[in-house]
Design an enzyme around this catalytic site. Structure first.
Site, short mmCIF file in Angstrom:
data_model
loop_
_atom_site.label_atom_id
_atom_site.label_comp_id
_atom_site.label_asym_id
_atom_site.label_seq_id
_atom_site.Cartn_x
_atom_site.Cartn_y
_atom_site.Cartn_z
N ARG A 175 0.83 -1.21 0.00
CA ARG A 175 0.00 0.00 0.00
C ARG A 175 0.86 1.25 0.00
O ARG A 175 0.43 2.31 -0.44
CB ARG A 175 -0.83 0.08 1.29
N ARG A 179 9.20 6.56 -3.32
CA ARG A 179 9.38 7.52 -4.42
C ARG A 179 10.81 8.02 -4.49
O ARG A 179 11.42 8.34 -3.46
CB ARG A 179 8.43 8.72 -4.23
N ARG A 258 -5.82 -7.91 14.99
CA ARG A 258 -5.12 -6.98 15.87
C ARG A 258 -6.10 -5.91 16.30
O ARG A 258 -7.00 -5.52 15.54
CB ARG A 258 -3.97 -6.27 15.13
N ARG A 289 2.27 5.01 16.61
CA ARG A 289 2.18 6.39 16.10
C ARG A 289 1.33 7.22 17.03
O ARG A 289 0.63 6.69 17.91
CB ARG A 289 1.62 6.40 14.68
N GLU A 314 -1.11 5.23 19.74
CA GLU A 314 -1.70 3.94 19.36
C GLU A 314 -0.82 2.78 19.81
O GLU A 314 0.33 2.69 19.41
CB GLU A 314 -1.88 3.87 17.84
N TYR A 362 -8.45 -6.49 4.81
CA TYR A 362 -7.83 -5.21 5.22
C TYR A 362 -8.25 -4.17 4.18
O TYR A 362 -7.51 -3.84 3.28
CB TYR A 362 -6.32 -5.43 5.21
N ASP A 364 -9.75 -0.47 2.80
CA ASP A 364 -9.94 0.95 3.06
C ASP A 364 -11.39 1.31 2.76
O ASP A 364 -12.12 0.54 2.12
CB ASP A 364 -9.01 1.78 2.17
#
Ligand code: FAD
Ligand code: UDP
Length: 385
Positions: A175, A179, A258, A289, A314, A362, A364
């Site tokens: 995902r 770059r 999880r 995070r 988290e 999983y 989005d």
């Protein structure tokens, strides 16, 4: 109960199916949810002290490249011009993510050009010879080479999944873009943004119909109330978006998930991190995070309270049955178990399994909406006409 369709779960899958059902048929729809609000995991509310929009189940950023989904969601909300950018703290230094030329040059104390950086990473990733690595470890090293993998992926992934990366699917990390320029947009999708007046206002508009009845605080498996599985199965088409193994009473075993515990911190400051999301790449920080919600909506500065901010750290861990299931672990054993549940699900009369929990995926938000639009067209609408 005079509904023509019962939807278990007021998350984005259930809301999309409900909206489509009243738009395309004369059906009366009943939506049930065990929680006390709609929106599933994408639900948000306003924090009184700071004026921040808090995403109750973790930060949700909308992004998609799917024209149909983009047109669809824009019928119910406009989007801010928020562009998601994430930073990571590693060895007491802050780096831009996802890995880009800025990260690479800061990490190697260099001033590589795009092609020089590409050559370096190819050399460092040469230890992985497979063209299409199937696990997260090999995929990570082959994308960015071992030094960057060990700095930014290895420990974060260990905290997030507590599972050997060699057993996790490569898709988890595919995902994230890599770059070889200074573009640090987190997503590679064509459109992104946050709903202008918040997630909940968006979701309320989706189901603004007198043919949609929503009952909250209802557990579909609780036989002490009338709207339960035993009472309704076989009597009315059902869309089920809860955990697939729960539907079958865990008869083939429990699929692993999880969950995340959020620890809230409040600071007497305008801005604590200077960005909405700070990842912590090292093992000595126990959380993955920290989210500073105010910073998702800089356009609302005037409505937010100055001098106060709220941050959620988290902490990821394995979910027990009573925890909120957030991320499917998806080891080979889980995938095999899910395949067997799926076979059972396909034989369940008049029941459509959908969404993240119903299909152990999983997903989005844009993927859930897309799959709900397709499921409605292909298999739910024909049953309602
Ligand atoms: P859910 O939203 O989980 O809805 C299912 C509903 O079913 C729930 O409301 C639940 O209460 C209800 N239910 C379950 N069992 C029962 C029962 N027995 N009786 C009654 N009701 C029941 N996506 C993005 O696009 N961008 C992001 O940035 C993003 N960030 C995320 C961060 C986290 C921490 C998580 C966990 C997910 C994130 N997602 C993100 C994914 C997003 O949350 C999902 O794609 C989407 O919310 C899934 O919708 P759903 O309807 O399939 O499931
Ligand atoms: N990841 C990582 N380091 C980071 C960010 C992500 O190793 O700083 C890995 C980790 O395995 C994570 C996956 O990439 O589970 C996907 O990251 P993303 O930010 O998309 O996760 P989500 O927002 O879904 O939690």
């Amino acid at each position: 109960m005079d509904a023509d369709l019962v939807i278990v779960g007021a998350g984005l899958f259930g809301l999309t199916v409900a909206q489509q059902a009243v738009e395309h048929t004369n059906a009366k729809v009943l939506i049930l949810d065990i929680r006390d609000h709609i929106g599933g995991n994408a639900y948000s509310y306003t924090d009184e002290e700071t004026g921040a929009e808090i995403h109750k189940y973790g930060a949700h950023l909308f992004h998609t490249s799917n024209q149909r989904v983009w047109d669809y969601v824009n019928r119910f909300t406009s989007f801010t011009n928020y562009v998601h950018r994430v930073y990571a703290t590693h060895n007491d230094e802050v780096y831009p993510l996802p890995i880009n030329l800025g990260t690479i040059n800061q990490f190697f104390r260099a001033h590589y050009t795009p092609s020089e950086a590409q050559a370096l990473i190819s050399e460092q990733s040469a230890e992985i010879t497979s063209e299409d690595p199937s696990n997260l470890n090999d995929q990570g090293i082959s994308l960015i080479g071992r030094p960057l993998y060990e700095a930014f992926i290895k420990n974060y992934t260990a905290k997030q999944w507590q599972t050997d990366p060699a057993e996790l699917p490569a898709s988890i990390i595919k995902r994230l873009p890599v770059r070889f320029n200074y573009d640090n947009r987190y997503f590679k999708d064509r459109w992104e943004g946050l709903p202008s007046d918040g997630y909940t206002a968006w979701f309320e508009r989706m189901i603004d119909s007198d043919r949609i009845d929503v009952r909250l605080g209802v557990d579909f498996f609780d036989e002490s109330q009338p709207l339960n599985k035993k009472a309704l199965l076989g009597k009315v088409p059902i869309v089920y978006t809860g955990p697939v193994d729960r539907w079958f009473d865990y008869s083939l075993g429990e699929l692993k998930w999880r969950t995340v515990d959020f620890k809230e911190r409040r600071y007497d400051e305008d801005d604590h991190f200077g960005c909405p999301v700070m990842n912590f790449s090292d093992a000595d920080v126990p959380y993955t995070r920290a989210i500073e919600f105010k910073n998702f909506n800089p356009e609302r500065r005037d409505q937010q309270n100055h001098g106060k901010t709220v941050v959620w750290e988290e902490y990821s861990r394995f979910a027990n049955r009573d925890d909120e299931p957030y991320y499917p672990v998806n080891t080979a054993e889980d995938r095999d178990m899910y395949t067997r549940y799926k076979a059972l699900a396909s034989k369940e009369p008049g029941v459509h399994f959908g969404g993240r929990l119903g299909t152990y995926a999983y997903y989005d938000m844009h993927q859930v909406i897309n799959s709900a639009l397709i499921a409605f067209e292909n298999s739910i609408e024909p049953e309602l006409s």
